[in-house]
Scaffold this active site. Sequence first.
Site, PDB file in Angstrom:
ATOM      1  N   LYS A  11       0.879  -1.225   0.044  1.00 16.73           N
ATOM      2  CA  LYS A  11      -0.039   0.049  -0.133  1.00 16.73           C
ATOM      3  C   LYS A  11       0.902   1.326   0.078  1.00 16.73           C
ATOM      4  O   LYS A  11       1.970   1.416   0.204  1.00 16.73           O
ATOM      5  CB  LYS A  11      -0.886  -0.160   1.253  1.00 16.73           C
ATOM      6  CG  LYS A  11      -1.983  -1.018   1.221  1.00 16.73           C
ATOM      7  CD  LYS A  11      -2.962  -1.112   2.215  1.00 16.73           C
ATOM      8  CE  LYS A  11      -3.904  -2.214   2.188  1.00 16.73           C
ATOM      9  NZ  LYS A  11      -4.881  -2.211   3.189  1.00 16.73           N
ATOM     10  N   TYR A  51     -12.699  -1.623  -3.721  1.00 16.78           N
ATOM     11  CA  TYR A  51     -13.274  -1.874  -2.194  1.00 16.78           C
ATOM     12  C   TYR A  51     -14.950  -1.526  -2.424  1.00 16.78           C
ATOM     13  O   TYR A  51     -15.226  -1.500  -1.089  1.00 16.78           O
ATOM     14  CB  TYR A  51     -12.693  -0.833  -1.447  1.00 16.78           C
ATOM     15  CG  TYR A  51     -11.097  -1.268  -1.212  1.00 16.78           C
ATOM     16  CD1 TYR A  51     -10.775  -2.205  -0.219  1.00 16.78           C
ATOM     17  CD2 TYR A  51      -9.997  -0.502  -1.668  1.00 16.78           C
ATOM     18  CE1 TYR A  51      -9.423  -2.467  -0.119  1.00 16.78           C
ATOM     19  CE2 TYR A  51      -8.763  -0.821  -1.309  1.00 16.78           C
ATOM     20  CZ  TYR A  51      -8.563  -1.874  -0.388  1.00 16.78           C
ATOM     21  OH  TYR A  51      -7.396  -2.123  -0.193  1.00 16.78           O
ATOM     22  N   ASN A 114      -2.183   0.018   6.655  1.00 14.86           N
ATOM     23  CA  ASN A 114      -1.520  -1.302   7.379  1.00 14.86           C
ATOM     24  C   ASN A 114      -0.741  -1.950   6.389  1.00 14.86           C
ATOM     25  O   ASN A 114      -0.643  -3.118   6.214  1.00 14.86           O
ATOM     26  CB  ASN A 114      -2.871  -1.973   7.811  1.00 14.86           C
ATOM     27  CG  ASN A 114      -3.740  -2.494   6.686  1.00 14.86           C
ATOM     28  OD1 ASN A 114      -3.445  -2.003   5.634  1.00 14.86           O
ATOM     29  ND2 ASN A 114      -4.721  -3.239   7.100  1.00 14.86           N
ATOM     30  N   HIS A 117      -2.121  -5.721   1.617  1.00 18.61           N
ATOM     31  CA  HIS A 117      -3.504  -6.179   1.283  1.00 18.61           C
ATOM     32  C   HIS A 117      -3.240  -7.789   0.987  1.00 18.61           C
ATOM     33  O   HIS A 117      -2.209  -8.082   0.215  1.00 18.61           O
ATOM     34  CB  HIS A 117      -4.408  -5.513   0.035  1.00 18.61           C
ATOM     35  CG  HIS A 117      -5.395  -6.339  -0.267  1.00 18.61           C
ATOM     36  ND1 HIS A 117      -6.677  -6.142   0.424  1.00 18.61           N
ATOM     37  CD2 HIS A 117      -5.750  -7.114  -1.112  1.00 18.61           C
ATOM     38  CE1 HIS A 117      -7.567  -6.986  -0.113  1.00 18.61           C
ATOM     39  NE2 HIS A 117      -6.965  -7.516  -1.105  1.00 18.61           N
ATOM     40  N   GLU A 128      -9.850 -10.293  -7.845  1.00 22.85           N
ATOM     41  CA  GLU A 128      -8.749  -9.031  -7.526  1.00 22.85           C
ATOM     42  C   GLU A 128      -7.686  -9.351  -8.371  1.00 22.85           C
ATOM     43  O   GLU A 128      -6.646  -8.248  -8.803  1.00 22.85           O
ATOM     44  CB  GLU A 128      -8.232  -9.143  -6.012  1.00 22.85           C
ATOM     45  CG  GLU A 128      -9.379  -8.975  -5.150  1.00 22.85           C
ATOM     46  CD  GLU A 128      -8.982  -9.023  -3.742  1.00 22.85           C
ATOM     47  OE1 GLU A 128      -7.970  -9.405  -3.345  1.00 22.85           O
ATOM     48  OE2 GLU A 128     -10.112  -8.676  -2.837  1.00 22.85           O
TER      49      GLU A 128
HETATM   50  P1  CMP Z   1      -7.568  -4.802   3.717  1.00 20.87           P
HETATM   51  O1  CMP Z   1      -7.694  -5.779   4.260  1.00 20.87           O
HETATM   52  O2  CMP Z   1      -6.493  -4.446   2.865  1.00 20.87           O
HETATM   53  O3  CMP Z   1      -9.200  -4.080   3.146  1.00 20.87           O
HETATM   54  C1  CMP Z   1     -10.130  -3.419   3.498  1.00 20.87           C
HETATM   55  C2  CMP Z   1      -9.196  -2.237   4.254  1.00 20.87           C
HETATM   56  O4  CMP Z   1     -10.183  -1.405   5.001  1.00 20.87           O
HETATM   57  C3  CMP Z   1      -8.191  -3.055   5.343  1.00 20.87           C
HETATM   58  O5  CMP Z   1      -7.257  -3.483   4.494  1.00 20.87           O
HETATM   59  C4  CMP Z   1      -7.916  -1.460   5.947  1.00 20.87           C
HETATM   60  O6  CMP Z   1      -6.868  -0.892   5.492  1.00 20.87           O
HETATM   61  C5  CMP Z   1      -9.152  -0.558   6.201  1.00 20.87           C
HETATM   62  N1  CMP Z   1      -9.999  -0.766   7.153  1.00 20.87           N
HETATM   63  C6  CMP Z   1     -10.438  -1.741   7.912  1.00 20.87           C
HETATM   64  N2  CMP Z   1     -10.841  -1.219   9.179  1.00 20.87           N
HETATM   65  C7  CMP Z   1     -10.704   0.063   9.107  1.00 20.87           C
HETATM   66  C8  CMP Z   1     -10.867   1.116  10.003  1.00 20.87           C
HETATM   67  N3  CMP Z   1     -11.624   0.889  11.312  1.00 20.87           N
HETATM   68  N4  CMP Z   1     -10.516   2.462   9.740  1.00 20.87           N
HETATM   69  C9  CMP Z   1      -9.862   2.782   8.543  1.00 20.87           C
HETATM   70  N5  CMP Z   1      -9.600   1.611   7.630  1.00 20.87           N
HETATM   71  C10 CMP Z   1      -9.888   0.470   7.945  1.00 20.87           C
END
Ligand code: CMP
Length: 139
Positions: A11, A51, A114, A117, A128
């Site tokens: 990311k 998303y 984070n 993905h 995807e």
């Molecule tokens: P990912 O699993 O890649 O796909 C969905 C994304 O939504 C997840 O990673 C996080 O980066 C984001 N996400 C999930 N929960 C939250 C949250 N509470 N606040 C902000 N971003 C979130």
Amino acid sequence: MAGTKTLTMIKPDAVRNGHIGAILNDISAAGFRISAMKLTQLSKADAEAFYAVHSERPFFGELVEFMTSGPIVAAILEKDNAVEDFRTLIGSTNPAEAAEGTIRAKYATSIGENAVHGSDSDENAQIEGDFHFAGREQF
Ligand code: CMP
């Protein structure tokens, strides 16, 4: 039977912080083969489509803004039991809860930013992977 493919994105936070090489090294060391890969940047429409399943979540706008904020590395990874094994390698969505040694524990800064993905099912891995790569880009 579990599938052999998953889709990852390194990311914008991890790209900005210079972690592409270290993350790819962890992925290779864990036994994944890279069968497609590119550096790219998602448009707003791309991120909203990717998303779409999260479109009703309160964090959707923030997620789209973050995922379009800079380049990402998209890759298809192959290994037996790819989806589950990759989710173990990257750790929990929230890096504060990610197990020691996992990619998110090492390189992520927050639940929103984070680092990586990973697909959550074999079906989504296929969708995807095809979202990011034409057939002739998958090896
Ligand atoms: P990912 O699993 O890649 O796909 C969905 C994304 O939504 C997840 O990673 C996080 O980066 C984001 N996400 C999930 N929960 C939250 C949250 N509470 N606040 C902000 N971003 C979130």
